[in-house]
Design a protein around this motif. Structure first.
Motif, PDB file in Angstrom:
ATOM      1  N   MET A   1       1.800  -3.309  -8.038  1.00 50.67           N
ATOM      2  CA  MET A   1       1.812  -2.009  -7.990  1.00 50.67           C
ATOM      3  C   MET A   1       3.185  -1.279  -8.168  1.00 50.67           C
ATOM      4  O   MET A   1       4.343  -1.784  -7.887  1.00 50.67           O
ATOM      5  N   GLU A   2       3.202  -0.370  -9.028  1.00 48.48           N
ATOM      6  CA  GLU A   2       4.511   0.468  -9.657  1.00 48.48           C
ATOM      7  C   GLU A   2       5.301   1.015  -8.284  1.00 48.48           C
ATOM      8  O   GLU A   2       4.598   1.765  -7.467  1.00 48.48           O
ATOM      9  N   PHE A   3       6.568   0.875  -8.310  1.00 49.64           N
ATOM     10  CA  PHE A   3       7.334   1.343  -7.349  1.00 49.64           C
ATOM     11  C   PHE A   3       7.078   2.993  -6.858  1.00 49.64           C
ATOM     12  O   PHE A   3       6.926   3.050  -5.919  1.00 49.64           O
ATOM     13  N   LYS A   4       6.793   3.734  -7.950  1.00 54.95           N
ATOM     14  CA  LYS A   4       6.547   5.025  -7.725  1.00 54.95           C
ATOM     15  C   LYS A   4       5.293   5.253  -7.251  1.00 54.95           C
ATOM     16  O   LYS A   4       4.993   6.347  -6.327  1.00 54.95           O
ATOM     17  N   GLU A   5       4.073   4.452  -7.431  1.00 52.41           N
ATOM     18  CA  GLU A   5       2.998   4.629  -6.714  1.00 52.41           C
ATOM     19  C   GLU A   5       3.282   4.121  -5.331  1.00 52.41           C
ATOM     20  O   GLU A   5       2.586   4.907  -4.379  1.00 52.41           O
ATOM     21  N   VAL A   6       3.882   3.224  -5.080  1.00 54.11           N
ATOM     22  CA  VAL A   6       4.247   2.878  -3.603  1.00 54.11           C
ATOM     23  C   VAL A   6       4.967   4.012  -2.706  1.00 54.11           C
ATOM     24  O   VAL A   6       4.243   4.435  -1.711  1.00 54.11           O
ATOM     25  N   LEU A   7       5.729   4.848  -3.221  1.00 55.95           N
ATOM     26  CA  LEU A   7       6.366   5.856  -2.716  1.00 55.95           C
ATOM     27  C   LEU A   7       5.304   6.915  -2.515  1.00 55.95           C
ATOM     28  O   LEU A   7       5.318   7.500  -1.525  1.00 55.95           O
ATOM     29  N   ALA A 109       4.536  -2.883   3.432  1.00 57.77           N
ATOM     30  CA  ALA A 109       3.457  -2.909   3.903  1.00 57.77           C
ATOM     31  C   ALA A 109       2.518  -1.706   2.999  1.00 57.77           C
ATOM     32  O   ALA A 109       1.129  -2.431   2.829  1.00 57.77           O
ATOM     33  N   THR A 110       3.127  -0.850   2.316  1.00 59.75           N
ATOM     34  CA  THR A 110       2.185   0.132   1.618  1.00 59.75           C
ATOM     35  C   THR A 110       2.091  -0.740   0.348  1.00 59.75           C
ATOM     36  O   THR A 110       0.794  -0.651  -0.121  1.00 59.75           O
ATOM     37  N   LEU A 112       1.312  -3.686   0.061  1.00 52.42           N
ATOM     38  CA  LEU A 112       0.165  -4.726   0.122  1.00 52.42           C
ATOM     39  C   LEU A 112      -1.122  -3.901   0.652  1.00 52.42           C
ATOM     40  O   LEU A 112      -1.821  -4.651   0.902  1.00 52.42           O
ATOM     41  N   GLY A 113      -1.030  -2.630   0.544  1.00 50.47           N
ATOM     42  CA  GLY A 113      -2.082  -1.789   1.050  1.00 50.47           C
ATOM     43  C   GLY A 113      -2.362  -1.603   2.266  1.00 50.47           C
ATOM     44  O   GLY A 113      -3.599  -1.542   2.698  1.00 50.47           O
ATOM     45  N   LEU A 114      -1.410  -1.839   3.144  1.00 47.93           N
ATOM     46  CA  LEU A 114      -1.746  -1.848   4.647  1.00 47.93           C
ATOM     47  C   LEU A 114      -1.112  -0.505   4.957  1.00 47.93           C
ATOM     48  O   LEU A 114      -0.309   0.174   4.466  1.00 47.93           O
ATOM     49  N   GLY A 115      -1.723   0.152   5.923  1.00 46.57           N
ATOM     50  CA  GLY A 115      -1.133   1.198   6.907  1.00 46.57           C
ATOM     51  C   GLY A 115       0.080   0.885   7.727  1.00 46.57           C
ATOM     52  O   GLY A 115      -0.084  -0.382   8.331  1.00 46.57           O
ATOM     53  N   SER A 116       1.104   1.898   7.946  1.00 48.23           N
ATOM     54  CA  SER A 116       2.009   1.554   8.906  1.00 48.23           C
ATOM     55  C   SER A 116       2.543   2.887   9.348  1.00 48.23           C
ATOM     56  O   SER A 116       2.385   4.058   8.774  1.00 48.23           O
TER      57      SER A 116
END
Length: 171
Positions: A1-7, A109-110, A112-116
């Motif tokens: 996943m691209e960092f911008k997508e994680v953000l 966590a994000t 990895l597709g996890l909520g937090s």
């Protein structure tokens, strides 16, 4: 996943599925926390406790309710990582460093597709003598600063495309 997508996907999750968080995912999240930027590189001034035991998480909720609060302070998340800081470090630096630690774990966590969800007040209110911490090997003079609740979100994370209300100045 691209960092911008994680953000874009990073958000506070308050509804979790009950299935446990995979051990390798938790290790990746912990790694993000222990590599966070810390003032003066005083990594020995911080300690993480990873809690996945359902009984321990239930004790945390019970203590919260016994103190006259309502709800579950970790939103029934199946995992919690508590950040402790040494009381000898000034509170301002402890707060800033805890923010860095939790933010890096939040982003991991994000990815990895996890909520937090960043949990602060409830963790500090229960304090270092809370019963849910019985058995934790927290160094002497360390206090709970905050935590990250983690789990599989009830709904998939969605990118946020709203405009920020934060102002930016350029010189």
């Amino acid at each position: 996943m691209e960092f911008k997508e994680v953000l874009s996907l990073r958000q506070s999750t308050r509804n979790y599925r009950t299935n446990p968080v995979a051990a390798d995912a938790l290790e990746n999240i912990v790694h993000a926390g222990v590599t966070a930027p810390i003032s003066l590189s005083r990594y020995e001034s911080y300690h993480l406790t990873v809690i996945t035991a359902e009984g321990v998480l239930k004790k945390l909720e019970e203590e919260w309710l016994e103190r006259g609060n309502t709800g579950n302070p970790i939103y029934d998340a199946p995992a919690l990582i508590v950040v402790f800081g040494d009381e000898k470090v000034t509170s301002g630096l402890r707060n800033a460093d805890t923010g860095c630690i939790v933010t890096q774990m939040h982003l991991a966590a994000t990815a990895l597709g996890l909520g937090s969800c960043y949990i602060c007040g409830a963790i500090q209110q229960l304090g270092k003598d809370a019963r849910y911490l019985n058995g934790a090997r927290v160094p002497a003079n360390f206090v709970p600063m905050g935590a990250l609740a983690i789990g599989e979100p009830m709904r998939p994370l969605k990118a946020r495309h709203k405009e920020s209300k934060m102002t930016v100045d350029r010189l």
